[in-house]
Structures are given as C-alpha cells and as structure tokens.
Design a protein around this motif. Structure first.
Motif, PDB file in Angstrom:
ATOM      1  N   ALA A  65       0.825  -1.213   0.000  1.00 13.45           N
ATOM      2  CA  ALA A  65       0.000   0.000   0.000  1.00 13.45           C
ATOM      3  C   ALA A  65       0.861   1.265   0.000  1.00 13.45           C
ATOM      4  O   ALA A  65       0.481   2.276  -0.596  1.00 13.45           O
ATOM      5  N   PHE A  77      -3.748   2.373  -3.053  1.00 13.84           N
ATOM      6  CA  PHE A  77      -4.465   1.369  -2.268  1.00 13.84           C
ATOM      7  C   PHE A  77      -4.219   1.596  -0.793  1.00 13.84           C
ATOM      8  O   PHE A  77      -3.176   2.087  -0.383  1.00 13.84           O
ATOM      9  N   GLN A  81      -7.513  -2.590   1.437  1.00 12.36           N
ATOM     10  CA  GLN A  81      -7.784  -2.952   0.040  1.00 12.36           C
ATOM     11  C   GLN A  81      -6.811  -4.014  -0.447  1.00 12.36           C
ATOM     12  O   GLN A  81      -7.208  -4.935  -1.166  1.00 12.36           O
TER      13      GLN A  81
END
Length: 157
Positions: A65, A77, A81
């Motif tokens: 991320a 992200f 997610q």
C-alpha cells in the motif's frame, strides 16, 4: 563529498521519484499485465512496517500500500484494500517489482552465497588436513632461525 542543506531536504531532494513498472500476472488462465508506478521506500514504508509490527500483523500489505502509486506519487491502495482485493499471485508479482525498484534494478545472482555454517563434505575433508608452515624467529643474538610447525586447520572439532 557533496553537501546538502535543510532547504534541499525540505524541498524533497532525497525522495526518489516513482518508477513505472509493468506487472505480469495470470488472470482467468492466461497472462495479463498492467502498468503502475512503484514509489521507492520512504518514510511511509518504514511507518507501515512499524505499524504492522506493533499490531502483530504481517507487513506486506502495508509495504504494498505504501509503494503502489500514480506518476505523481499518490498512493493507490489502502492496507485493507490490499488484504481484501489482492490475490497471492498479484501480491507476489508487485512485491518482486518493489524489490527490483528498491534494489536499483539489481537482481540477486543465480548462485547465492552459501551460509558459512554449511560446508560440503569435500571442503571438510580438505580443511581437516594438516599443513606445515615455516616460521622465522630470531635468536637472542639477532640471528634468524627457521622452525617448522604443524597447524591443524580442522573445522570439525
């Protein structure tokens, strides 16, 4: 040696720019690829690692991320997610791109260095043989003498 000052640090000169990568994965039985950007490790990455450690979670989702971004470096992200929407294949493919970007494009050699505690049988046999060594010493009179000694180089003792 080049000097930098606080103004340059505040301007972000030490932050590497996102690098374009193409990630290849299997999708519905065939190979597919997509283009994205990987942000080289930064403070955000360090924070993601520490947060994962503090929460007793794995750090991979946080690293992914904190690394996947657009051309301007905007992250794409969240950790949640990544955990919910990334398959193992996708996570691994992106992880390898992150490693590639942060290793400056260098890849590990195909012949990795062996652990020093692992020795082959032939090495142990050779290492256990004794070698004769000559040493030169001086007598009290200042004259050199030659003395032969045997030294054991055995690793297995």
């Amino acid at each position: 040696m080049k000097k930098i000052d606080i103004t340059e640090i505040n301007a972000g000169v030490l932050i590497a720019k996102p690098q374009a990568v193409t990630v290849q994965i299997k999708y519905k039985g065939e190979y597919a690829k997509f283009d994205t950007f990987i942000k080289p490790y930064s403070y955000d990455t360090a924070v993601a690692k520490l947060r994962a450690f503090g929460e007793n979670k794995e750090a991979l989702a946080g690293i992914l991320a904190a690394s996947i971004c657009d051309e301007e470096g905007n992250l794409q992200f969240t950790e949640a997610q990544v955990r919910q929407n990334f398959s193992q294949d996708l996570a691994e493919a992106i992880w390898f791109k992150i490693v590639e970007v942060n290793s400056l494009g260098k890849t590990q050699s195909s012949n990795p260095k062996r652990n020093s505690s692992v020795k082959s049988q032939s090495r142990r046999v050779k290492a256990s043989k004794k070698s004769k060594t000559s040493h030169t010493q001086k007598l009290k009179s200042g004259q050199p003498t030659l003395e032969n000694t045997e030294a054991s180089t055995s690793v297995e003792e």
